[in-house]
Write a protein that holds these residues in place. Structure first.
Motif, short mmCIF file in Angstrom:
data_model
loop_
_atom_site.label_atom_id
_atom_site.label_comp_id
_atom_site.label_asym_id
_atom_site.label_seq_id
_atom_site.Cartn_x
_atom_site.Cartn_y
_atom_site.Cartn_z
N ILE A 167 0.82 -1.22 0.00
CA ILE A 167 0.00 0.00 0.00
C ILE A 167 0.86 1.27 0.00
O ILE A 167 0.48 2.28 -0.58
CB ILE A 167 -1.00 -0.02 1.19
CG1 ILE A 167 -2.10 1.02 0.99
CG2 ILE A 167 -0.29 0.18 2.51
CD1 ILE A 167 -3.17 0.62 0.03
N LYS A 204 3.70 1.72 -1.49
CA LYS A 204 4.15 1.97 -2.86
C LYS A 204 2.99 2.52 -3.70
O LYS A 204 3.17 3.45 -4.48
CB LYS A 204 4.66 0.65 -3.47
CG LYS A 204 5.15 0.83 -4.90
CD LYS A 204 5.46 -0.50 -5.58
CE LYS A 204 5.53 -0.28 -7.08
NZ LYS A 204 5.62 -1.51 -7.85
N VAL A 205 1.82 1.94 -3.52
CA VAL A 205 0.66 2.41 -4.28
C VAL A 205 0.36 3.87 -3.93
O VAL A 205 0.09 4.69 -4.81
CB VAL A 205 -0.56 1.51 -4.00
CG1 VAL A 205 -1.80 2.06 -4.70
CG2 VAL A 205 -0.29 0.09 -4.47
N ALA A 206 0.46 4.21 -2.66
CA ALA A 206 0.19 5.59 -2.24
C ALA A 206 1.23 6.55 -2.84
O ALA A 206 0.89 7.67 -3.22
CB ALA A 206 0.19 5.69 -0.72
#
Lengths: 492, 96, 480
Positions: free
Chosen positions: B7, B9-11
Motif C-alpha cells: 500500500i 508503494k501504491v500511495a
C-alpha cells in the motif's frame, strides 16, 4: 391553491406559456421550498439566487414577447455539482476544489441556458460522484425527503432530493454505476441514464470516463423526455459523443406495451433483493403482462461479475482522472518543501476517504504486474456482459429489474462497509458497463413509507422503447404520493 | 485469490501522503474490495477481446483550426500561487 | 576485452500543425506565458481531448517516410506519472497499438552503410515548460519553479529505433537522417536548439561477438547532432571503464552536460517505470483504411534516400549527396543550379563547403541569404570561362551570400576578374622571369619543380588575378 413548487415540469411549461404565471413567480416558489427544506435536506451546496433571478427575468421577457421559447424556458433546474459552470463555484463536493470558479460552462449547461431554463444552483453529491448515499460529501450529508433519517441515495442525491421536494422542477445528474437511477429510486422520482455518447460529457468532471453519462432527474417520465431532448445530440468537443441521429424519445409515450417483449432479469431478482421491493417489481411485471406485454424471464449469467468488473474499471479510470488535482493550477494547495511533497500533501488533505480508497484501488489495479489479472480481465468481462445483453435483446425489447435492491437505508448504516455500500448498485451497474440506457420509475412505497423504483433497460439508442415502457409503468403505478417534507408550508 | 497490497508503494504512485495508520486502514479495505473484485478472474475469457469502451466508434477528429484561448488572467486567478503570468510551485526535485 | 556498443535512439518531434494535438490552441514558439491555453491543454476539470486530424496525417507521413506500416487500428493510451508541467498528470500517448510500426532507414558513414530498424512511430502530447529559479536553473537545487503551459498539448511524435546502432558515429548519422526525413516531409521545423526535435539514446555495451544485451543506460539532453555523437562517445568510454574494472553498469538515466563533456546520473523517480498505461477512454480508436493510407502516401515528397540516389548518379560523393539530400534547402539550390547548366560537383562542393560554413558563422538559414541556383550557375560559368579563379570564386560567393549583388557584380566590385589573355599577362610574366633568372634557367634545363614557384611569383605580382593556366602556358612558351 397549488404551490407552484409542486408542479411537474410539463404543468409549469403550460402555465408559463399560457401566461398563468411567470418564471419569476415560479422561481420564487422554488426558492421558498428550498428555504423551508434545505436545513433538513441539504440538497444544495450553492443556490445561485442572483444568477437564477436574472435568468428568470430573461425567460419572462422571452415568454412575454411571444419569442421562440422552449419547453424549458423559465423552468428552474438544479445541476449536480460535478458539472462545471462558468464563474459559479464547482466543487464536486470535494475539499480539493473548494472555491474553484471554472472559466467555462459544460456543454449541457450551455444547452440548458440556451433553452432558457433557470439554473437554481449546484446540488450535493458523493465526492467526485463516488458513492451511493451522498454521505461522502465534504460538505455534509444530504437527506431523503421521505424520511430525513435516511439517505437520498447517490451519488446524485442532492439532485434527487431537490426534485423530490420541489426545490427544483428538474435536475441533472451523472450516472457511472447507477448514480442517477438509484437516488431517483430512493427519492420516488424518475431518473434516467441515456445511452453512452448521447449526451456530451464535456464539462462533466470525470469519475470513470467510459461509464459516466449525464441524464435527467424529474418527477415524471414525460418531463424526463423534455429535459433529455434539450441535452441530447452530437457535441464535437466530446470524441465519444454519438454523431448520428438522436432517437425520438417522445414517440412511444402514449403507445402502451401491447405486443412488446419484456424480459425479467433472473440474476437481478430473488437473493439480495428486499422482499418488498421484489414484490412491487413482480406486481408491476404482472400488470404489464395484463396490458399485453409478453413477459419472459431472461438470464444474463455474466451479471454476477458486473459488480466486480465495475470495481476494477471505475477506480482504474478514476485514479487517472483525479490525478490532475495536484495543487498546481487550481483548487486546494497544502505546502511542501518540494513540488512532489506539495502534491502529495494536497491530495491527501483534499480527497475524502472513499475517493482516496478508489484512487488506491485503481492505481493498484493498473500497476505493473497486476494489469492483466485485474483491469484487463475486467475489460474482457465487460465484453461478456455486452454479449449477454446482445443475446437478451435478440429475444426481448426491454429488460426490467428493481433499480435498487433496497429502499432508502439509514444514514450511517453502510458508511463503514464499502462492500455493502457497493451492493446498492448491483442492478444498475450492468447498463453502465454496456453503455445502454436505463430508467428508474417510482412504483410505490414500502411499509416504512419509502419509495420503490422499477428499472427499465433497453439496447443502445433504444430510448424510444425505454420511454414507452417507462410511461406505461408510470401510468399503471399511478404514483402520486409526495414526501412529507414537500408538504410543509413556510407561509403558515 | 489472496490479495497482498504494497500500500505504501501504491500511495506513492498515487501521490498521496498518508500516515501509517491510514495506510493500514486503506490496505485492509482495499484488500476486501479486491478479493471481491478478483471474482472476475473466475470467468473464462480466453479469446475474448477486451471492451474499453461501450461505443464502437472510430476516427473522431477535429480539423486543424485555431480556436480562442482562455483569458490568462481568468486562468491564473484560480492558481494557488503565481508569479506574473506563470504558475508557481515549490522546487522540483525529480526529473520527469 | 573489446566491447561492442548497442544503441537505440528515441526521437521526439514537435509537429508544425496550426493547432495543438487535442485542442484548438495555437502551436507557437515564444508566446507570452500561459496565453495559448484552454480548458483541454490546461487539464481543467471536465475538459475532453479531440484528436487533430492533420496531426494524424503528419504522423502517417513520418511513418511512411521511415518505411513503416500504418496500423489499420491504433489507439491512444494514458501514460500515468505525476509531473507539475504535465497538466493532467498523465500524458495521452500510444502504447501497445501505435499508428506506425516496423520501418527502417539506411545510413551511410565512413564505417560503411547500415540499415536501422524503426520499431514504431507514435503520437503523443508535449508537456509545458518548467523554469527553475535559483541554483542556475538546475532541477533539484532551485528555490521555486515557474510553469508555462503554452507548449502543453503540442503534437509530439516519438520515433523509436531498434537497438541496431553500433557506434556513436552511426548514432549521429541516424539522427541526421531522421532529421532529414522529417524536414523533407515539411511536418516539423526540426530545430534542435528550440527543442522541436529531441534525441534520447539507450546504450549498453557487450563483449564483441556476444548476442545478449548488457545493462542499458538512457542518455538525455543531447541538444545538437554533434552532442549526440559526443555524449555517446563519452558514454561508451565510461561504460567500458566500468566493465573493465569488473564492475556492473547501473541501469539509470544520465544527463549529457555539453560544457564539461560528461554524462551524470539524474535523480530519478522511485517509481519511474510503472506508468500504468491503459486505453484512453476519452478518445476513440483510429482506423486507417487503404484509401486513406494511399492518399497520404501519394502526397509524400521525395525522401532523402531517393534524392541521394539521384545525386550520386550525378557524380557526387556519398557524404556530399547525403548532406544535400537531408538539407532540403541546399538540395533545392543545388538542383536549380544544375538545372541552369552548372557542374554538379563544383556546385555541390560550394554548397556543402563555403555556403554551409558561412551560414553557420552567420547563424542563418539558406533561404535567409541572397543565394539562389541561378547565381551559383552564373558563378560556376565564370570559373569555367576562366574569368574567376577557384579562390576568387569563393570570395565572390561570400559577397553573393551577404547580398552584394549577382556574381558578376561582386567580382567586378571586388576586382576579382581573372586576367587570362596573353597580351595582358606577358609583361608581368617577363618581369618575373627577368627577376628570377636562376629559376628560369633551371626550368629551361628541365627542372620542372621550379614552375610552381614562378607561377606563384606571377600571381603575387598580379594580385592573384592572373589565370594560372595562362601563366603556365606563357612561361612554357618562353622556356621554349
Amino acid at each position: 391553491m397549488t404551490d407552484l413548487a409542486d408542479l411537474t415540469l410539463s404543468e409549469a411549461t403550460s402555465g408559463l406559456q399560457g401566461g398563468e404565471m411567470t418564471a419569476v413567480e415560479l422561481l420564487e416558489a422554488v426558492h421558498r421550498r428550498a428555504t423551508m427544506t434545505e436545513a433538513q435536506l441539504h440538497a444544495y451546496l450553492n443556490i445561485d439566487r442572483p444568477g437564477a433571478a436574472r435568468a428568470a427575468v430573461a425567460a419572462d421577457s422571452a415568454l412575454g414577447k411571444g419569442a421562440a421559447v422552449s419547453k424549458l424556458t423559465g423552468i428552474p433546474v438544479a445541476l449536480k455539482d460535478n458539472l462545471v459552470t462558468r464563474g459559479l463555484e464547482t466543487t464536486c463536493s470535494s475539499k480539493i476544489l473548494a472555491g474553484y470558479l471554472p472559466p467555462y460552462d459544460a456543454t449541457v449547461v450551455g444547452r440548458l441556458r440556451e433553452a432558457g431554463s433557470v439554473i437554481v444552483g449546484k446540488t450535493n453529491l458523493d465526492e467526485f460522484a463516488m458513492g451511493s448515499s451522498t454521505e461522502n460529501s465534504a460538505y455534509g450529508t444530504s437527506r431523503n425527503p421521505w424520511n430525513p433519517e435516511r439517505v437520498p441515495g447517490g451519488s446524485s442525491g442532492g439532485s434527487a432530493a431537490a426534485v423530490a421536494v420541489g426545490s427544483a422542477l428538474a435536475a441533472l445528474g451523472s450516472d457511472t454505476g447507477g448514480s442517477i437511477r438509484q437516488p431517483a429510486s430512493l427519492c420516488g422520482i424518475v431518473g434516467m441514464k441515456p445511452t453512452y455518447g448521447l449526451v456530451s460529457r464535456y464539462g462533466l468532471i470525470a469519475f470513470a470516463s467510459s461509464l459516466d453519462q449525464i441524464g435527467p432527474l424529474t418527477r415524471t417520465v414525460t418531463d424526463s423526455v423534455t429535459v433529455l431532448e434539450a441535452l441530447a445530440g452530437y457535441d464535437p468537443a466530446d470524441s465519444t459523443s454519438h454523431p448520428g441521429a438522436v432517437p425520438d424519445f417522445r414517440a412511444g409515450l402514449e403507445r402502451g406495451v401491447a405486443g412488446l417483449r419484456i424480459g425479467v432479469v433472473s440474476e437481478l431478482s430473488g437473493e439480495g433483493i428486499d422482499p418488498q421491493v421484489q414484490a412491487a417489481v413482480a406486481r408491476m411485471v404482472t400488470s404489464l403482462e395484463g396490458e399485453g406485454a409478453k413477459v419472459t424471464e431472461v438470464s444474463l449469467p455474466s451479471f454476477e461479475y458486473a459488480l466486480s468488473a465495475y470495481y476494477l474499471i471505475a477506480p482504474a479510470e478514476c485514479s487517472a482522472n483525479l490525478a490532475r488535482f495536484d495543487g498546481v493550477r487550481y483548487g486546494l494547495r497544502r505546502d511542501g518543501d518540494t513540488v512532489e511533497e506539495m502534491m502529495a500533501n494536497t491530495r491527501a488533505e483534499g480527497f475524502g476517504p472513499e475517493v482516496t480508497r478508489r484512487i488506491l484501488l485503481g492505481t493498484y489495479a493498473l500497476s505493473a504486474g497486476y494489469y492483466d489479472a485485474f483491469y484487463g480481465q475486467a475489460q474482457r468481462v465487460r465484453t461478456l456482459i455486452l454479449n449477454d445483453f446482445d443475446s437478451a435483446y435478440g429475444q426481448v425489447d426491454v429488460l426490467v429489474s428493481p433499480t435498487s435492491p433496497t429502499t432508502a437505508f439509514e444514514v450511517g448504516a453502510r458508511a463503514t462497509d464499502p462492500l455493502a455500500m457497493y451492493m446498492s448498485d448491483v442492478c444498475t451497474i450492468p447498463s453502465n458497463l454496456s453503455g445502454h440506457p436505463g430508467i428508474s420509475v417510482p412504483v410505490g412505497l414500502d411499509d416504512a413509507g419509502l419509495p420503490i423504483g422499477f428499472q427499465v433497460m433497453a439496447p443502445a439508442l433504444g430510448e424510444e422503447v425505454l420511454f414507452q415502457v417507462a410511461a406505461e409503468v408510470e401510468r399503471i403505478a399511478g404514483f402520486s404520493e409526495r414526501p412529507a417534507l414537500a408538504n410543509s408550508r413556510a407561509d403558515i | 485469490m489472496p490479495i497482498d497490497i504494497d500500500i505504501a508503494k501504491v500511495a506513492r504512485l498515487a501521490r498521496l501522503a498518508l500516515s501509517d495508520e491510514e495506510l493500514d486502514l486503506y490496505r485492509a479495505q482495499c484488500e476486501v474490495v479486491l478479493e471481491h473484485a478478483a471474482l472476475v478472474q473466475a470467468l473464462p475469457t480466453e479469446g475474448v477481446e477486451p471492451t474499453s469502451h461501450p461505443l464502437r466508434r472510430t476516427n473522431a477528429f477535429r480539423e486543424d483550426v485555431v480556436t480562442e484561448c482562455l483569458d490568462t488572467e481568468e486562468v491564473l486567478a484560480q492558481a494557488p500561487d503565481r508569479d506574473g503570468n506563470y504558475f508557481r510551485v515549490p522546487p522540483i526535485l525529480e526529473e520527469p | 576485452m573489446k566491447f561492442e556498443p548497442v544503441i537505440g535512439i528515441e526521437t521526439h518531434v514537435e509537429l508544425t500543425t496550426a493547432s495543438k494535438m487535442f485542442c484548438g490552441c495555437p502551436v507557437e514558439f515564444g508566446a507570452p506565458p500561459n496565453t495559448n491555453v484552454c480548458p483541454v491543454c490546461l487539464g481543467l476539470p471536465g475538459a475532453l481531448p479531440v484528436v487533430n486530424h492533420t496531426a494524424v496525417e503528419y504522423a502517417m507521413k513520418i511513418g511512411l517516410g521511415l518505411q513503416c506500416e500504418i496500423a489499420p487500428h491504433s489507439v491512444f493510451s494514458r501514460k500515468n506519472y505525476f509531473y507539475p508541467d504535465m497538466p493532467k498528470n498523465y500524458q495521452i500517448s500510444q502504447y501497445d497499438l501505435p499508428l506506425c510500426i516496423d520501418g527502417y532507414i539506411d545510413i551511410e558513414t565512413d564505417e560503411g552503410s547500415a540499415r536501422v530498424g524503426i520499431t514504431r512511430v507514435h503520437m503523443e502530447e508535449d508537456t509545458g515548460k518548467s523554469t527553475h529559479l535559483g541554483a542556475g536553473g538546475r532541477i533539484g537545487a532551485g528555490s521555486q519553479t515557474l510553469l508555462d503551459f503554452n507548449r502543453a498539448g503540442v503534437p509530439l511524435m516519438e520515433i523509436v529505433s531498434e537497438p541496431d546502432l553500433r557506434s556513436a558515429v552511426q548514432a549521429r548519422a541516424y539522427a541526421e537522417e531522421v532529421r532529414g526525413v522529417v524536414k523533407r516531409l515539411g511536418v516539423s521545423d526540426v530545430k534542435l536548439e528550440e527543442g522541436s526535435m529531441r534525441f534520447d539514446a539507450n546504450i549498453s555495451l557487450r563483449p564483441e561477438g556476444a548476442s545478449t544485451f548488457g545493462t542499458k543506460v538512457e542518455v538525455k539532453n543531447m541538444n545538437s547532432l554533434r552532442s549526440v555523437q559526443r555524449a555517446l562517445e563519452y558514454e561508451i568510454k565510461r561504460q567500458a571503464a566500468v566493465l573493465e574494472a569488473g564492475e556492473e553498469v547501473v541501469q539509470e538515466t544520465r544527463h549529457w552536460n555539453e560544457e564539461d563533456g560528461t554524462t551524470a546520473a539524474m535523480r530519478s523517480k522511485e517509481e519511474a517505470f510503472d506508468y500504468r498505461y491503459f486505453p484512453e477512454p476519452d478518445l476513440v480508436p483510429i482506423a486507417v483504411d487503404e484509401a486513406w493510407r494511399s492518399e497520404v502516401a501519394s502526397g509524400l515528397p521525395e525522401l532523402p534516400a531517393q534524392a541521394r540516389e539521384r545525386y550520386r548518379a550525378q557524380g557526387l560523393e556519398p557524404t556530399t549527396a547525403g548532406l544535400l539530400s537531408r538539407e532540403v534547402d541546399l538540395g533545392r539550390v543545388f538542383e536549380d543550379a544544375v538545372g541552369a547548366g552548372a557542374d554538379a560537383r563544383t556546385v555541390a562542393n560550394w554548397l556543402t563547403g563555403e555556403v554551409t560554413a558561412w551560414l553557420r558563422k552567420e547563424s542563418l538559414l539558406l533561404p535567409d541569404s541572397h543565394l539562389d541556383g541561378a547565381a551559383l550557375a552564373e558563378l560556376e560559368a565564370m570559373v569555367g570561362a576562366g574569368d574567376l579563379s577557384a579562390t576568387a570564386a569563393k570570395d565572390v560567393l561570400g559577397g553573393v551570400l551577404s547580398g552584394e549583388g549577382r556574381p558578376a557584380e561582386v567580382a567586378e566590385s571586388r576586382d576579382l576578374i581573372q586576367v587570362s589573355d596573353s597580351a595582358s599577362l606577358e609583361p608581368a610574366v617577363d618581369a618575373v622571369l627577368a627577376a628570377n633568372s636562376d629559376a628560369f634557367e633551371k626550368l629551361k634545363s628541365g627542372d620542372h619543380k621550379v614552375m610552381g614557384f614562378l607561377i606563384g611569383q606571377v600571381m603575387r605580382s598580379t594580385g592573384g588575378k592572373a589565370d594560372p593556366a595562362a601563366v603556365t602556358r606563357i612561361i612554357n612558351e618562353r622556356a621554349g
